[in-house]
Write an enzyme that holds these catalytic residues in place. Structure first.
Site, PDB file in Angstrom:
ATOM      1  CD  GLU A 104       1.860  -7.660   4.757  1.00 10.36           C
ATOM      2  OE1 GLU A 104       1.258  -6.599   4.897  1.00 10.36           O
ATOM      3  OE2 GLU A 104       2.858  -7.783   4.020  1.00 10.36           O
ATOM      4  CG  HIS A 123       2.439  -7.054  -0.374  1.00 10.47           C
ATOM      5  ND1 HIS A 123       1.944  -5.764  -0.287  1.00 10.47           N
ATOM      6  CD2 HIS A 123       3.246  -7.214   0.701  1.00 10.47           C
ATOM      7  CE1 HIS A 123       2.421  -5.202   0.804  1.00 10.47           C
ATOM      8  NE2 HIS A 123       3.211  -6.053   1.420  1.00 10.47           N
ATOM      9  CG  HIS A 125       7.808  -4.589   1.514  1.00  9.99           C
ATOM     10  ND1 HIS A 125       8.285  -5.428   2.502  1.00  9.99           N
ATOM     11  CD2 HIS A 125       6.459  -4.717   1.548  1.00  9.99           C
ATOM     12  CE1 HIS A 125       7.270  -6.041   3.096  1.00  9.99           C
ATOM     13  NE2 HIS A 125       6.145  -5.631   2.526  1.00  9.99           N
ATOM     14  CG  HIS A 209       3.305  -1.964   3.739  1.00  6.49           C
ATOM     15  ND1 HIS A 209       2.275  -2.602   4.392  1.00  6.49           N
ATOM     16  CD2 HIS A 209       4.095  -2.961   3.303  1.00  6.49           C
ATOM     17  CE1 HIS A 209       2.463  -3.903   4.374  1.00  6.49           C
ATOM     18  NE2 HIS A 209       3.558  -4.146   3.706  1.00  6.49           N
TER      19      HIS A 209
HETATM   20 ZN   LIG Z   1       4.171  -6.063   3.225  1.00  7.34          ZN
END
Ligand SMILES: [Zn+2]
Length: 304
Positions: A104, A123, A125, A209
């Site tokens: 990613e 990033h 979750h 996500h």
């Molecule tokens: Zn992710």
């Protein structure tokens, strides 16, 4: 690789462009902070084995730096050699023999490419944030520490809407942003509503996500990640107390959100120094490169 070789390599390569010791020192400080920021995000339940943080190379803005897949889990990142440097242009590693990286990483590369003012990308979750997207409830700021979200709150990016536009070979409905095409779409989502030329917005939520947030510095991006999550925890409590009376939850007004955003930026350094110390004394985390002691101190102006 030998001790501190990632830093040595970076510093040496960049010395051919500039002989500045202060640039070497700035790079070293940012890499040390990047290691500790990995730990801070884990300590605050923003990442587990998954999720990541990157920085733009302060000496060469066409590169960015992020942990390798191994050890990868942010809590386990401990030294410069755990990091990989990539080209912003296409997220290929600067060292062709670099270790395996995150699939990613296109989130990071494409945001750095689209937004030159961004120097840090996170990033996550976050389990406190995701339920709001799956329940289709707009996240808005409910307290002063989250004024940076803006009164209307962050927009949501839905990668599934792009699946019909993808080639058969690229199609992979796993929600991940693992191509330049998907990364560019996410990066474009950071434009402020109605202001295509300005931005970027601090946060974009990712349906089914998590979220991605950005900042001009590691401190600012980490602040935004932590206080987005805290805001969601408080919002969920407020909704629980209101029962069906959703309309009665009090959010920051536009004016309040802007005032709080300015305050947030003046005081984020104070929070960051605490978070640094918390992970420094926790035996799970190890920063073999050391923790910088001379970080800039901000703060509010005294009112007389
Ligand atoms: Zn992710």
């Amino acid at each position: 690789m030998s001790e501190s070789s990632e830093f040595s390599e970076l510093a040496q390569r960049d010395r051919s462009l500039s002989d500045s010791k202060s640039e070497d020192s700035a790079l070293k400080t940012q890499l040390q902070l990047l290691i500790s920021a990995n730990h801070i995000l884990h300590h605050h339940n923003l990442v587990d084995a998954f999720g990541h943080i990157s920085i733009r190379n302060p000496v060469n803005p066409s590169e960015y730096i992020i942990a390798a897949y191994d050890p990868g889990a942010p809590a386990l990142v401990s030294k410069f050699t755990d990091l990989i440097t990539y080209h912003v242009s296409d997220s290929t590693p600067v060292d062709p023999n670099a270790a395996k990286g995150y699939s990613e990483r296109y989130i990071h590369g494409e945001i750095f490419a689209r937004w030159p003012e961004v120097n840090c990308v996170i990033h996550s979750h976050s389990e406190a944030v995701i339920p709001f997207m799956t329940s289709n409830i707009q996240i808005k700021p409910v307290f002063h520490m989250a004024g940076f979200l803006g009164a209307e709150g962050p927009r949501t990016f839905d990668v599934t809407k792009l699946y019909t536009t993808m080639d058969k070979g690229e199609y992979s409905p796993d929600m991940l942003i693992k191509s330049a095409y998907l990364g560019q779409s996410l990066a474009q989502g950071f434009r402020e509503s109605g202001k295509d030329g300005e931005g970027p917005a601090p946060v974009v939520l990712q349906h089914k996500h998590g979220f991605t947030c950005v900042g001009e510095s590691i401190q600012r991006a980490v602040y935004r990640a932590i206080y987005l999550q805290k805001n969601c925890e408080l919002l969920q409590k407020s909704i629980g107390l209101m029962g069906d009376g959703m309309g009665s939850v009090s959010y920051l007004t536009e004016e309040e959100a802007e005032g709080c955003r300015q305050m947030n930026e003046l005081t984020e350094d104070k929070a960051f120094r605490l978070w640094l110390r918390e992970v420094e004394v926790n035996p799970l985390y190890h920063n073999a490169e050391g923790v910088p002691r001379d970080l800039p101190v901000g703060g509010m102006k005294d009112v007389h």
